[in-house]
Design a protein around this motif. Structure first.
Motif, PDB file in Angstrom:
ATOM      1  N   SER A  20      31.844  11.826  36.565  1.00 42.81           N
ATOM      2  CA  SER A  20      32.162  13.227  36.277  1.00 42.81           C
ATOM      3  C   SER A  20      33.651  13.433  36.022  1.00 42.81           C
ATOM      4  CB  SER A  20      31.698  14.108  37.447  1.00 42.81           C
ATOM      5  OG  SER A  20      32.377  13.731  38.649  1.00 42.81           O
ATOM      6  N   GLU A  21      34.476  12.644  36.759  1.00 47.16           N
ATOM      7  CA  GLU A  21      35.907  12.797  36.570  1.00 47.16           C
ATOM      8  C   GLU A  21      36.404  12.188  35.251  1.00 47.16           C
ATOM      9  OE1 GLU A  21      37.833  11.149  39.924  1.00 47.16           O
ATOM     10  OE2 GLU A  21      37.323  12.827  41.269  1.00 47.16           O
ATOM     11  N   ASN A  22      35.694  11.188  34.727  1.00 43.92           N
ATOM     12  CA  ASN A  22      36.127  10.488  33.505  1.00 43.92           C
ATOM     13  C   ASN A  22      35.183  10.721  32.323  1.00 43.92           C
ATOM     14  OD1 ASN A  22      38.456   8.565  34.488  1.00 43.92           O
ATOM     15  ND2 ASN A  22      36.818   8.452  36.034  1.00 43.92           N
ATOM     16  N   LEU A  23      34.422  11.798  32.417  1.00 40.33           N
ATOM     17  CA  LEU A  23      33.434  12.063  31.367  1.00 40.33           C
ATOM     18  C   LEU A  23      34.080  12.226  29.992  1.00 40.33           C
ATOM     19  CD1 LEU A  23      30.536  12.617  30.536  1.00 40.33           C
ATOM     20  CD2 LEU A  23      30.883  15.036  31.151  1.00 40.33           C
ATOM     21  N   TYR A  24      35.158  12.943  29.888  1.00 40.57           N
ATOM     22  CA  TYR A  24      35.794  13.193  28.586  1.00 40.57           C
ATOM     23  C   TYR A  24      36.312  11.890  27.973  1.00 40.57           C
ATOM     24  CZ  TYR A  24      40.429  12.771  30.722  1.00 40.57           C
ATOM     25  OH  TYR A  24      41.542  12.309  31.344  1.00 40.57           O
ATOM     26  N   LYS A  25      36.781  10.978  28.841  1.00 36.70           N
ATOM     27  CA  LYS A  25      37.234   9.696  28.320  1.00 36.70           C
ATOM     28  C   LYS A  25      36.062   8.866  27.783  1.00 36.70           C
ATOM     29  CE  LYS A  25      41.160   9.372  31.507  1.00 36.70           C
ATOM     30  NZ  LYS A  25      41.798   8.557  32.575  1.00 36.70           N
ATOM     31  N   ILE A  26      34.975   8.896  28.527  1.00 33.93           N
ATOM     32  CA  ILE A  26      33.787   8.143  28.109  1.00 33.93           C
ATOM     33  C   ILE A  26      33.258   8.667  26.780  1.00 33.93           C
ATOM     34  CG2 ILE A  26      31.403   7.569  28.702  1.00 33.93           C
ATOM     35  CD1 ILE A  26      32.258   7.687  31.658  1.00 33.93           C
ATOM     36  N   VAL A  27      33.202   9.997  26.661  1.00 39.43           N
ATOM     37  CA  VAL A  27      32.709  10.610  25.421  1.00 39.43           C
ATOM     38  C   VAL A  27      33.616  10.255  24.247  1.00 39.43           C
ATOM     39  CG1 VAL A  27      32.260  12.786  24.246  1.00 39.43           C
ATOM     40  CG2 VAL A  27      31.528  12.467  26.617  1.00 39.43           C
ATOM     41  N   THR A  28      34.933  10.305  24.452  1.00 37.85           N
ATOM     42  CA  THR A  28      35.893  10.004  23.384  1.00 37.85           C
ATOM     43  C   THR A  28      35.759   8.556  22.918  1.00 37.85           C
ATOM     44  OG1 THR A  28      37.446  11.626  24.297  1.00 37.85           O
ATOM     45  CG2 THR A  28      38.325   9.982  22.753  1.00 37.85           C
ATOM     46  N   ILE A  29      35.696   7.646  23.860  1.00 41.72           N
ATOM     47  CA  ILE A  29      35.559   6.219  23.506  1.00 41.72           C
ATOM     48  C   ILE A  29      34.220   5.954  22.830  1.00 41.72           C
ATOM     49  CG2 ILE A  29      35.393   3.889  24.458  1.00 41.72           C
ATOM     50  CD1 ILE A  29      37.355   4.775  26.642  1.00 41.72           C
ATOM     51  N   SER A  30      33.154   6.604  23.306  1.00 37.36           N
ATOM     52  CA  SER A  30      31.829   6.416  22.696  1.00 37.36           C
ATOM     53  C   SER A  30      31.812   6.890  21.254  1.00 37.36           C
ATOM     54  CB  SER A  30      30.769   7.166  23.519  1.00 37.36           C
ATOM     55  OG  SER A  30      30.713   6.666  24.839  1.00 37.36           O
ATOM     56  N   LEU A  31      32.422   8.074  21.005  1.00 36.51           N
ATOM     57  CA  LEU A  31      32.483   8.585  19.639  1.00 36.51           C
ATOM     58  C   LEU A  31      33.300   7.662  18.738  1.00 36.51           C
ATOM     59  CD1 LEU A  31      33.012  12.425  20.269  1.00 36.51           C
ATOM     60  CD2 LEU A  31      30.952  11.272  19.415  1.00 36.51           C
ATOM     61  N   LEU A  32      34.387   7.114  19.262  1.00 33.61           N
ATOM     62  CA  LEU A  32      35.216   6.187  18.480  1.00 33.61           C
ATOM     63  C   LEU A  32      34.436   4.922  18.123  1.00 33.61           C
ATOM     64  CD1 LEU A  32      37.970   5.486  17.295  1.00 33.61           C
ATOM     65  CD2 LEU A  32      38.616   4.550  19.526  1.00 33.61           C
ATOM     66  N   LEU A  33      33.742   4.372  19.087  1.00 31.23           N
ATOM     67  CA  LEU A  33      32.935   3.176  18.828  1.00 31.23           C
ATOM     68  C   LEU A  33      31.805   3.466  17.842  1.00 31.23           C
ATOM     69  CD1 LEU A  33      32.708   1.689  22.455  1.00 31.23           C
ATOM     70  CD2 LEU A  33      34.106   0.873  20.544  1.00 31.23           C
ATOM     71  N   ALA A  34      31.168   4.631  17.987  1.00 36.88           N
ATOM     72  CA  ALA A  34      30.086   4.994  17.067  1.00 36.88           C
ATOM     73  C   ALA A  34      30.599   5.165  15.643  1.00 36.88           C
ATOM     74  CB  ALA A  34      29.418   6.287  17.546  1.00 36.88           C
ATOM     75  N   THR A  35      31.803   5.747  15.512  1.00 37.31           N
ATOM     76  CA  THR A  35      32.392   5.919  14.178  1.00 37.31           C
ATOM     77  C   THR A  35      32.682   4.566  13.520  1.00 37.31           C
ATOM     78  OG1 THR A  35      33.397   8.009  14.863  1.00 37.31           O
ATOM     79  CG2 THR A  35      34.281   6.959  12.883  1.00 37.31           C
ATOM     80  N   VAL A  36      33.269   3.670  14.291  1.00 33.29           N
ATOM     81  CA  VAL A  36      33.564   2.332  13.769  1.00 33.29           C
ATOM     82  C   VAL A  36      32.279   1.603  13.374  1.00 33.29           C
ATOM     83  CG1 VAL A  36      34.514   0.075  14.354  1.00 33.29           C
ATOM     84  CG2 VAL A  36      35.716   2.144  15.063  1.00 33.29           C
ATOM     85  N   ALA A  37      31.257   1.694  14.221  1.00 33.61           N
ATOM     86  CA  ALA A  37      29.979   1.045  13.913  1.00 33.61           C
ATOM     87  C   ALA A  37      29.340   1.626  12.653  1.00 33.61           C
ATOM     88  CB  ALA A  37      29.043   1.194  15.109  1.00 33.61           C
ATOM     89  N   ALA A  38      29.436   2.962  12.511  1.00 31.07           N
ATOM     90  CA  ALA A  38      28.852   3.605  11.318  1.00 31.07           C
ATOM     91  C   ALA A  38      29.574   3.167  10.051  1.00 31.07           C
ATOM     92  CB  ALA A  38      28.913   5.127  11.470  1.00 31.07           C
ATOM     93  N   LEU A  39      30.906   3.088  10.124  1.00 32.64           N
ATOM     94  CA  LEU A  39      31.670   2.650   8.952  1.00 32.64           C
ATOM     95  C   LEU A  39      31.332   1.210   8.575  1.00 32.64           C
ATOM     96  CD1 LEU A  39      35.187   4.202   9.737  1.00 32.64           C
ATOM     97  CD2 LEU A  39      33.531   4.965   8.021  1.00 32.64           C
TER      98      LEU A  39
END
Length: 269
Positions: A40-59
């Motif tokens: 719960s304390e690091n949720l925003y970091k997890i979401v940010t990193i997940s979106l970055l990884l998903a973007t790289v994978a999609a590209l």
């Protein structure tokens, strides 16, 4: 006499207790965090990193898909170029054109076809004298109406129009391409060999067979049969049809000089 009073040194533990009493919050006991609290304390970091990884994978996926599509397209085009599809002609469905000209019963296996715009030249008079060959002169809009040459068959524009060849409707009046009518006329009258000539050109020693292999095949042929161009270049768009006419060192106007020597024995199409 003075005696210094020495006190007994305090133990480290007592010193720590003293500091702790002075700063009770500085040395507080470490917190015990469970996974849910950490998440719960690091949720925003997890979401940010997940979106970055998903973007790289999609590209990467899209790039691979694009590369695959290009490769498939290239392979498809390459396969289509490997074998050239030629039109199929049902000769039985071709309607024969009846000959209504004054030369309906005339036959010759060897023809010399020229386009004439002026009165007979000296070179053309020599062509008429070549033994075994029939000269066919094709007129156009510039040809004198009283054009005539003994030993030659002359077809005026009016006579060409009455032959029944559909190609006549697509030929310009003032052009040497009207020779196409002459080719059809010669074939209709038994042509096995056609020599395309210019009324200003001379034949060496008045003998077509001296420098040109007019026989092409059989015992009288002088050279090995040339069947088709090399297929080493699948993107070839230039061919020299004259190599099939007995003289490989001749090419039509407009053929790139670098393609003049592109000759190879291959399967006849």
């Amino acid at each position: 006499m003075l005696v210094q009073d020495r006190s007994t040194p305090k133990s480290p533990k007592s010193h720590i207790r003293a500091l702790h009493s002075l700063h009770p919050h500085r040395f507080s006991e470490p917190k015990k965090l469970d996974f849910s609290t950490w998440f719960s304390e690091n949720l925003y970091k997890i979401v940010t990193i997940s979106l970055l990884l998903a973007t790289v994978a999609a590209l990467c996926f899209l790039r691979n898909v694009a590369d695959t599509a290009v490769l498939v397209s290239y392979e498809t085009k390459a396969k289509s170029l490997e074998k050239i599809e030629f039109p199929q002609i049902n000769w039985n469905s071709v309607t024969l054109v009846s000959d209504k000209s004054p030369y309906a019963n005339f036959r010759s296996e060897r023809w010399i076809i020229v386009s004439v715009s002026n009165y007979p030249t000296e070179s053309l008079r020599k062509l008429v004298k070549i033994k075994g060959w029939q000269v066919l002169a094709i007129g156009n809009s510039k040809t004198p109406s009283d054009w005539s040459l003994k030993g030659a068959i002359f077809l005026s524009l009016e006579q060409q129009a009455n032959l029944g060849f559909r190609v006549v409707d697509h030929l310009p009046y003032e052009s040497f391409v009207r020779k196409n009518v002459g080719y059809l006329f010669a074939i209709q009258h038994g042509a096995q060999k056609i020599f395309d000539a210019d009324d200003r050109g001379d034949v060496i020693d008045n003998d077509l067979g001296k420098h040109i292999d007019v026989e092409l095949i059989g015992e009288g042929a002088r050279q090995e049969i040339i069947r088709q161009y090399s297929h080493e270049d699948p993107n070839r768009t230039i061919v020299n049809p004259y190599i099939h006419f007995g003289q490989r060192s001749v090419w039509p106007r407009g053929l790139p000089l670098e393609n003049v020597g592109d000759i190879g024995r291959e399967e006849l199409h």
